[in-house]
Design a protein around this motif. Structure first.
Motif, PDB file in Angstrom:
ATOM      1  N   LEU A 280       0.956  -1.152  -0.006  1.00  0.00           N
ATOM      2  CA  LEU A 280       0.173   0.162  -0.058  1.00  0.00           C
ATOM      3  C   LEU A 280       0.882   1.236  -0.193  1.00  0.00           C
ATOM      4  O   LEU A 280       1.721   1.370   0.877  1.00  0.00           O
ATOM      5  N   PRO A 281       0.507   2.158  -0.836  1.00  0.00           N
ATOM      6  CA  PRO A 281       1.545   3.174  -1.110  1.00  0.00           C
ATOM      7  C   PRO A 281       1.260   4.487  -0.163  1.00  0.00           C
ATOM      8  O   PRO A 281       2.123   5.076   0.414  1.00  0.00           O
ATOM      9  N   LEU A 282       0.138   4.634   0.236  1.00  0.00           N
ATOM     10  CA  LEU A 282      -0.515   5.846   1.070  1.00  0.00           C
ATOM     11  C   LEU A 282      -1.567   5.137   2.007  1.00  0.00           C
ATOM     12  O   LEU A 282      -2.109   4.086   1.882  1.00  0.00           O
ATOM     13  N   ASP A 283      -1.547   6.320   3.284  1.00  0.00           N
ATOM     14  CA  ASP A 283      -2.650   5.722   4.203  1.00  0.00           C
ATOM     15  C   ASP A 283      -3.828   6.031   3.450  1.00  0.00           C
ATOM     16  O   ASP A 283      -4.072   7.129   2.613  1.00  0.00           O
ATOM     17  N   GLY A 284      -5.234   5.417   3.892  1.00  0.00           N
ATOM     18  CA  GLY A 284      -6.515   5.695   3.026  1.00  0.00           C
ATOM     19  C   GLY A 284      -7.379   4.935   3.713  1.00  0.00           C
ATOM     20  O   GLY A 284      -7.280   4.250   4.684  1.00  0.00           O
ATOM     21  N   VAL A 285      -8.612   5.097   3.138  1.00  0.00           N
ATOM     22  CA  VAL A 285      -9.870   4.240   3.644  1.00  0.00           C
ATOM     23  C   VAL A 285     -10.341   3.263   2.520  1.00  0.00           C
ATOM     24  O   VAL A 285     -10.329   3.677   1.197  1.00  0.00           O
ATOM     25  N   VAL A 286     -10.674   2.103   2.620  1.00  0.00           N
ATOM     26  CA  VAL A 286     -10.974   1.001   1.542  1.00  0.00           C
ATOM     27  C   VAL A 286     -12.384   1.424   1.089  1.00  0.00           C
ATOM     28  O   VAL A 286     -13.241   1.705   1.694  1.00  0.00           O
ATOM     29  N   ILE A 287     -12.535   1.749  -0.311  1.00  0.00           N
ATOM     30  CA  ILE A 287     -14.073   2.114  -0.885  1.00  0.00           C
ATOM     31  C   ILE A 287     -14.395   0.842  -1.642  1.00  0.00           C
ATOM     32  O   ILE A 287     -15.582   1.105  -2.059  1.00  0.00           O
ATOM     33  N   GLU A 288     -13.795  -0.096  -2.019  1.00  0.00           N
ATOM     34  CA  GLU A 288     -14.051  -1.122  -2.568  1.00  0.00           C
ATOM     35  C   GLU A 288     -13.303  -2.316  -2.578  1.00  0.00           C
ATOM     36  O   GLU A 288     -11.972  -2.199  -2.645  1.00  0.00           O
ATOM     37  N   GLY A 289     -13.909  -3.513  -2.358  1.00  0.00           N
ATOM     38  CA  GLY A 289     -12.987  -4.529  -2.350  1.00  0.00           C
ATOM     39  C   GLY A 289     -12.725  -5.366  -0.868  1.00  0.00           C
ATOM     40  O   GLY A 289     -12.865  -4.370  -0.109  1.00  0.00           O
ATOM     41  N   ASN A 319      -0.729  -6.050   0.430  1.00  0.00           N
ATOM     42  CA  ASN A 319      -2.008  -6.892   0.095  1.00  0.00           C
ATOM     43  C   ASN A 319      -1.863  -8.125  -0.378  1.00  0.00           C
ATOM     44  O   ASN A 319      -1.055  -8.520  -1.264  1.00  0.00           O
ATOM     45  N   LYS A 320      -2.396  -9.095   0.666  1.00  0.00           N
ATOM     46  CA  LYS A 320      -2.071 -10.493   0.338  1.00  0.00           C
ATOM     47  C   LYS A 320      -2.950 -11.143  -0.810  1.00  0.00           C
ATOM     48  O   LYS A 320      -2.684 -12.137  -1.304  1.00  0.00           O
ATOM     49  N   GLU A 321      -3.970 -10.715  -0.964  1.00  0.00           N
ATOM     50  CA  GLU A 321      -4.954 -11.368  -1.792  1.00  0.00           C
ATOM     51  C   GLU A 321      -6.141 -10.363  -2.383  1.00  0.00           C
ATOM     52  O   GLU A 321      -6.486  -9.376  -1.889  1.00  0.00           O
ATOM     53  N   GLY A 322      -6.552 -10.371  -3.519  1.00  0.00           N
ATOM     54  CA  GLY A 322      -7.537  -9.790  -4.283  1.00  0.00           C
ATOM     55  C   GLY A 322      -7.101  -8.327  -4.481  1.00  0.00           C
ATOM     56  O   GLY A 322      -6.043  -8.002  -4.517  1.00  0.00           O
ATOM     57  N   VAL A 323      -8.239  -7.459  -5.069  1.00  0.00           N
ATOM     58  CA  VAL A 323      -8.012  -6.068  -5.420  1.00  0.00           C
ATOM     59  C   VAL A 323      -8.692  -5.199  -4.628  1.00  0.00           C
ATOM     60  O   VAL A 323      -9.863  -5.489  -4.614  1.00  0.00           O
ATOM     61  N   ILE A 324      -8.035  -4.205  -4.011  1.00  0.00           N
ATOM     62  CA  ILE A 324      -8.766  -3.316  -3.333  1.00  0.00           C
ATOM     63  C   ILE A 324      -8.779  -1.837  -3.898  1.00  0.00           C
ATOM     64  O   ILE A 324      -7.266  -1.231  -4.212  1.00  0.00           O
ATOM     65  N   LYS A 325      -9.500  -1.014  -3.558  1.00  0.00           N
ATOM     66  CA  LYS A 325      -9.481   0.446  -4.022  1.00  0.00           C
ATOM     67  C   LYS A 325      -9.685   1.092  -2.767  1.00  0.00           C
ATOM     68  O   LYS A 325     -10.273   1.134  -1.924  1.00  0.00           O
ATOM     69  N   VAL A 326      -8.667   2.284  -2.650  1.00  0.00           N
ATOM     70  CA  VAL A 326      -8.416   2.805  -1.532  1.00  0.00           C
ATOM     71  C   VAL A 326      -8.530   4.661  -1.713  1.00  0.00           C
ATOM     72  O   VAL A 326      -7.909   5.151  -2.645  1.00  0.00           O
ATOM     73  N   GLU A 327      -9.087   5.271  -1.148  1.00  0.00           N
ATOM     74  CA  GLU A 327      -9.172   6.967  -1.088  1.00  0.00           C
ATOM     75  C   GLU A 327      -8.202   7.249  -0.174  1.00  0.00           C
ATOM     76  O   GLU A 327      -8.047   7.101   1.074  1.00  0.00           O
ATOM     77  N   VAL A 328      -7.259   7.916  -0.658  1.00  0.00           N
ATOM     78  CA  VAL A 328      -6.133   8.430   0.004  1.00  0.00           C
ATOM     79  C   VAL A 328      -6.604   9.621   1.101  1.00  0.00           C
ATOM     80  O   VAL A 328      -7.101  10.564   0.715  1.00  0.00           O
TER      81      VAL A 328
END
Length: 751
Positions: A280-289, A319-328
């Motif tokens: 994960l390149p930046l801190d954020g909140v998961v919005i998808e996945g 990230n160990k599995e799947g794809v997540i989208k994160v709002e920075v």
């Protein structure tokens, strides 16, 4: 004004110290800090001089000064990486350097239309190819080992056949750069650097007819320097690898399209995509996945963390599995990983007492030994007339006059200790704090959030004629609409309430509790005052914690005890500290005495001070400081005055907490107290290995000096006392990371 530069071609730690000392004497520099391990130079220019020294002028001035001490040093400006973009690699290109437009450096077209590689025009002309091959070889790392091999062969043949010319050629092959640098330094009046001393020692050996030994000393000196450089660089890479949490790129979604950029180029509020196996390149909140994250590089905790919709995630996690989208939520400069990296890099600038001692010692060691060499060559020779013996003895002094074994190995040992601590989720903000941990004999804990979780939880359910589950369900229904922490803990203990379970007319009486009217029934949940108010005949409980008494239609049903929960590892961690040599464990808290004493007894605290105001905690800590060396452990948020006053301040739960990082000397990245014993163990191992290096290096040098005076030691032994000891000390230092002998051999080979 602060500037940070990168240093290239600096292989001598002692020279690094000299450069730092020299820069700090410059009138326009407020402070200069040279980090040999990270090859980083931090310069603070005086405010009144800042306009006269822009970055490029300052860089050139520093490079000029550094070049006078060690030839060939390059000072490079640190590029502002926020402007650097990285494009996805081409499928048919193995180059990992790409510009922001997606073009790679492997293949570009020159102005004449010819294909070029790495910015240089390619040509098929045989002469140009030969010229390039020769130039590349002379500039490559293969030159030095090749010359060493040639010199060793010539030395062996020359010694067997007694051919002086072969020995002289061997000497020129292996030592030409040392002699050239020595001559340049002599012209500048610098006669105490290693190049000059080694040149004088070997030329003196030639002068007294010891040709093979003169060449052998230079050969083994260069072999030792080569292997030491390999070992130091490999050690540094391994330590950096142990702390490698920096993400290299970010996949940002812009205008509906994915772009691969540097993390610094991503703005707060943008959306990034993180695939399986990526950091994960930046801190954020998961919005998808949904996925699981490996946070072990941040916290030392091996257990994966679930990331789902709404979860807060931290940069540096994998990230160990799947794809997540994160709002920075933060820029890279303010992200968790950036703060941790900055803390680790700055740690090396806060030197331990041992490092400061070695720095001062090194300034005097070489002049004293050189002075002794001159006296040894002249005074006994004038008395005895035996110039051959005493000049030879003085050469031994010159050969071992460099303190590199200490100057390299001691900082490397502490740097490895800081790296080892980072591996177990502990950030030590300086070598001085790591060393200070060895003196701690008393540990003082705050209670809430440190020994306990700092969260209310249902600890006991006491009923009068009904099932515990039924009483908890009824209490949760009564407390459902309240925002009080105790009410929330009861609802949480029950589980998620259904809408139909939330009942009746709700009334909260401040300082007493809650009254709910459900049809003809009156339901009560509150403290002793509420029971007295409604004249309920109840049984007052003595259990430690907050009591919530429950009644229905005037009949007492039971009591739910809500208390702060003790952390699972608190008792074991305190026992581990005592087993490790801590003499006294103290707990400070503002909680009631009965609660504090019960918790203290349960986890093994020696002394408990309860019902304290913040200023009282400082007073109690100062009392403890009168009797020994004290470490204070708190949550880093409400304990800043106490953390600052202790010999070592340790803050809990540093991940994402600015207050914890700012207020303390050591930050535990998890809430596990057992990390304290771990870092204390690392501190002891570091001190042990650093002490071994100091005693070994000084001991060997002193023994060889004495043997040299007695005529027993020869130059072979002297070269071992110099570069051999340095190499062994470097290998020993990396043992702080828990590496074995096989690893040490790989280090030397550079593999």
């Amino acid at each position: 004004m602060k500037y940070i530069f990168r240093i290239e071609n600096l292989d001598c730690a002692n020279c690094g110290n000299k450069i730092e000392v020299r820069l700090n004497k410059e009138p326009y520099i407020k402070e200069a800090i040279l980090n040999f391990m990270l090859k980083k130079l931090t310069i603070h220019v005086k405010e009144e001089e800042a306009e006269h020294y822009p970055e490029e002028k300052l860089r050139k001035e520093i490079e000029k000064l550094a070049d006078e001490i060690e030839k060939g040093i390059k000072i490079l400006s640190v590029v502002d990486e926020e402007e650097v973009y990285i494009a996805p690699p081409h499928e048919d290109c193995h180059c990992d350097v790409h510009d922001h437009e997606g073009s790679c450096e492997c293949h570009t077209h020159n102005s004449e239309g010819g294909l070029s590689r790495n910015g240089q025009k390619l040509t098929s002309a045989p002469k140009a190819k030969r010229d390039n091959a020769i130039k590349n070889f002379l500039e490559s790392e293969k030159l030095e080992p090749t010359l060493l091999i040639v010199s060793i062969i010539l030395l062996a043949i020359g010694a067997v056949l007694d051919q002086s010319i072969l020995l002289i050629i061997a000497y020129i092959c292996v030592g030409y750069d040392v002699v050239i640098n020595a001559a340049k330094n002599f012209v500048k009046g610098k006669m105490l650097d290693e190049n000059f001393l080694m040149t004088i020692a070997t030329i003196a050996a030639f002068a007294i007819g010891e040709y093979p030994e003169a060449v052998a000393v230079m050969v083994f000196y260069k072999i030792g320097e080569y292997l030491q450089g390999k070992a130091v660089n490999y050690s540094r890479k391994e330590i950096e690898k142990a702390m490698d949490i920096r993400p290299s790129f970010a996949r940002v979604i812009r205008n509906g399209k994915e772009q691969v950029v540097s993390p610094e180029a991503v703005l707060k509020g943008e959306i990034i995509e993180v695939r399986a196996g990526e950091k994960l390149p930046l801190d954020g909140v998961v919005i998808e996945g949904t996925s699981t994250l490996d946070t072990s590089m941040l916290t030392g905790e091996a257990l994966p963390v679930v990331a789902q919709l709404g979860s807060k995630v931290l940069s540096g996690s994998i990230n160990k599995e799947g794809v997540i989208k994160v709002e920075v939520t933060t820029s890279f400069k303010n992200s968790t990983v950036s703060k941790i990296l900055e803390l680790i890099e700055n740690a090396s600038s806060k030197k331990s007492k041992s490092e400061n001692f070695i720095t001062k010692f090194a300034r005097w060691y070489t002049p004293i030994v050189v002075g002794l060499a001159i006296l040894t060559a002249i005074v006994p020779s004038l008395i005895t007339g035996n110039w051959q013996h005493w000049v030879y003895s003085s050469i031994i002094f010159l050969v071992i006059s460099c303190p590199c074994a200490l100057v390299v190995s001691v900082p490397l040992g502490f740097f490895a200790g800081i790296g080892a601590a980072a591996q177990v989720g502990v950030l030590v903000k300086g070598s001085n704090y790591l060393e200070e941990l060895n003196t701690i004999d008393t540990v003082v804990f705050d209670k809430t959030g440190t020994i306990t979780k700092g969260e209310f939880g249902v600890s006991q359910i006491i009923t009068q004629g009904m099932a515990k589950e039924e009483l908890l369900a009824l209490a949760a229904r009564i407390e459902a609409k309240s925002n009080h922490p105790i009410a929330k803990s009861i609802v949480s203990a029950y589980g998620k309430l259904k809408d139909e379970e939330i009942i009746g007319e709700y009334k909260e009486i401040s300082g007493e509790g809650i009254v709910v009217n459900q049809g003809d029934s009156v339901l009560l949940a509150g403290n002793e005052k509420l029971m007295a108010h409604y004249q309920i005949d109840y049984k007052q409980e003595e259990e430690i914690g907050s009591h919530v008494y429950v009644a229905r239609d005037g009949q007492y049903l039971g009591c739910i005890v809500v208390a702060d929960q003790i952390k699972a590892d608190s008792k074991a961690a305190i026992a581990k500290l005592k087993a490790g040599g801590i003499k006294k464990v103290i707990m400070l808290t503002g909680d009631k005495k009965e609660n504090a004493y019960k918790i203290g007894n349960e986890v093994g605290i020696d002394t408990v001070h309860a019902e304290l105001l913040p200023q009282d905690k400082v007073t109690k800590l100062e009392e403890a400081l009168k009797n020994g060396k004290v470490a204070f452990v708190g949550d880093g948020i409400n304990d800043a005055p106490v953390l600052a006053r202790a010999d070592v301040g340790i803050a809990m739960g540093g991940v994402g907490s600015d207050a914890a990082i700012e207020a303390s000397d050591i930050v535990l990245m998890t809430d596990e107290l057992s990390s304290i014993a771990d870092v204390m163990s690392i501190a002891k191992r570091t001190r042990k290995i650093v002490t071994q290096n100091i005693v070994f290096a000084l001991g060997v040098k002193v023994i060889v000096l004495v043997l040299g005076i007695l005529g027993i030691a020869n130059m072979w032994l002297a070269i071992f006392a110099d570069v051999g000891v340095s190499l062994l000390a470097v290998i020993n230092s990396i043992r702080v990371l828990g590496k074995n002998v096989g690893y040490a051999l790989r280090m030397v080979r550079g593999k």
